[in-house]
Write an enzyme that holds these catalytic residues in place. Structure first.
Site, mmCIF file in Angstrom:
data_model
loop_
_atom_site.group_PDB
_atom_site.id
_atom_site.type_symbol
_atom_site.label_atom_id
_atom_site.label_comp_id
_atom_site.label_asym_id
_atom_site.label_seq_id
_atom_site.Cartn_x
_atom_site.Cartn_y
_atom_site.Cartn_z
ATOM 1 N N ILE A 202 28.398 14.976 14.447
ATOM 2 C CA ILE A 202 29.376 14.614 15.319
ATOM 3 C C ILE A 202 29.622 13.496 15.959
ATOM 4 O O ILE A 202 29.382 11.762 14.997
ATOM 5 C CB ILE A 202 28.096 14.104 17.297
ATOM 6 C CG1 ILE A 202 27.369 14.953 17.834
ATOM 7 C CG2 ILE A 202 29.086 13.913 18.112
ATOM 8 C CD1 ILE A 202 26.608 14.558 18.532
ATOM 9 N N HIS A 203 30.398 13.340 14.843
ATOM 10 C CA HIS A 203 31.754 11.941 14.889
ATOM 11 C C HIS A 203 33.308 11.768 15.029
ATOM 12 O O HIS A 203 33.724 10.540 14.972
ATOM 13 C CB HIS A 203 31.493 11.984 13.100
ATOM 14 C CG HIS A 203 32.734 13.196 12.231
ATOM 15 N ND1 HIS A 203 32.702 14.364 12.586
ATOM 16 C CD2 HIS A 203 34.091 12.370 11.410
ATOM 17 C CE1 HIS A 203 33.826 15.031 12.122
ATOM 18 N NE2 HIS A 203 34.319 13.670 11.180
ATOM 19 N N ARG A 204 34.065 12.590 15.622
ATOM 20 C CA ARG A 204 35.089 12.574 15.868
ATOM 21 C C ARG A 204 35.480 11.973 16.909
ATOM 22 O O ARG A 204 34.814 11.493 17.815
ATOM 23 C CB ARG A 204 36.179 14.282 15.940
ATOM 24 C CG ARG A 204 35.554 15.103 15.146
ATOM 25 C CD ARG A 204 36.417 16.064 15.057
ATOM 26 N NE ARG A 204 37.948 15.979 15.225
ATOM 27 C CZ ARG A 204 38.525 16.712 13.630
ATOM 28 N NH1 ARG A 204 37.628 16.710 12.993
ATOM 29 N NH2 ARG A 204 39.889 16.335 13.417
#
Length: 350
Positions: A202-204
């Site tokens: 999860i990074h956006r």
């Protein structure tokens, strides 16, 4: 020929690992790292473990707003281009480094080659969508990974200089999977067995910066009861702390990992949950069901082929994907033959 290559983020380092060594067999390459990704674990380790040539220049731009980051790159790159006088500028993907590298070259009348051209999510609120469209329209050579990318460009009136060479990320996956098996110790270090865990990333910004979206993702992972390995991105950690969100014990948090470790986790997991474009493709390459935490994807072929479902951040859909999603089609060969870099070199030579 002198080719100047601009990179600045992890996916671009991986693509450069597949392309730079091929190009350098016949041409001079100047490798420029903008410093867009500046964290030690998220930058330097990639160059070391993938044997990417050491950057000739590191601009050290670091983080900042889109305007500041892109503008600083433009200023630094213009001076560099005028000094090096390259015959061609090569850019990858859809980051601010991509746009700055291409725009600066175009202004100085230096031909631009764009690797991974033609991708579209059709969501203009995404900075990446803006970057890739603008880069495509000022590039002379557009190396596309899939047939749908050609169609996207044609719909925008871009038909000259378009070449379907396949996906250089597929080259990299094939090249480094064997090395990962030989060198990566992460499965042993984490005491993991094959197929017993789900891998998540999860990074956006669209997910991390929105408390409701991030909460839905975290709650779905927690409520699934499944063993999940999550290399935690610094941005995600920051916003989790800000929002006072936490994971249950079934979620094992680890630090960001290098590419060989990531490949190992992807090869050995049962499913993949991600909001990363690159990881969606790697899941497809590794024959792993993928649950995409986005409202759309530029990698439409993975969805059409039945190995990827796009669930956004709807908690019920995420949970259903985790517990029930099974690919329903035979996987097709849609990303080329693993020799995209060689084809790019052949076209450059011509």
């Amino acid at each position: 020929m002198k080719i100047l290559t601009v990179v600045g983020a992890r996916p671009q380092f991986i693509k450069a690992a597949a392309v730079s060594n091929i190009i350098r067999k016949e041409h001079e390459e100047i490798l420029v790292h903008t410093g867009q990704h500046y964290d030690e674990n998220m930058s330097k380790i990639f160059f070391e473990e993938l044997n990417i040539p050491k950057p000739d220049y590191n601009l050290g731009v670091g983080s900042g707003g889109h305007g500041k980051q892109t503008g600083t790159m433009l200023i630094e790159l213009e001076e560099l281009y005028e000094k090096e006088k390259p015959d061609m500028v090569l850019v990858y993907g859809d980051t601010n480094s991509t746009l700055a590298g291409a725009l600066c070259a175009s202004k100085l009348l230096i031909p631009v080659a764009h690797i991974e051209a033609g991708l579209r999510s059709f969501n203009m609120t995404m900075p990446e969508e803006q970057n890739r469209i603008l880069t495509d329209h000022i590039s002379k050579y557009l190396f596309v990974p899939t047939a749908s990318a050609i169609k996207n460009l044609s719909n925008e009136g871009v038909t000259s200089g378009v070449y379907n060479v396949g996906d250089v990320m597929y080259d990299a996956t094939l090249n480094f999977s064997k090395l990962s098996k030989e060198k990566s110790k992460i499965m042993k270090e984490l005491n993991l067995k094959q197929e017993e865990f789900i891998l998540a990333t999860i990074h956006r910004a669209e997910n991390t910066n929105d408390i409701n979206r991030l909460r839905n993702i975290i709650e779905a992972l927690n409520e699934s009861g499944q063993k999940v390995i999550l290399p935690l991105h610094p941005r995600t950690k920051k916003y989790m702390d800000d929002y006072n969100l936490s994971f249950n014990k079934n979620i094992k948090i680890i630090d960001p990992v290098g590419y060989l470790e990531m490949i190992s986790l992807e090869m050995n997991c049962r499913k993949i949950i991600t909001d990363s474009g690159g990881v969606q493709k790697e899941a497809f390459f590794m024959n792993k069901p993928c649950i995409t935490l986005r409202d759309e994807t530029e990698w439409v072929e993975t969805v059409e082929n039945g190995w990827n479902i796009v669930v956004g951040t709807d908690k019920a859909k995420i949970l259903d994907g985790i517990l029930n999603f099974v690919p329903n089609k035979v996987k097709q060969n849609i990303f080329g033959d693993g020799h995209a870099a060689e084809k790019i070199l052949e076209i450059i030579n011509k």
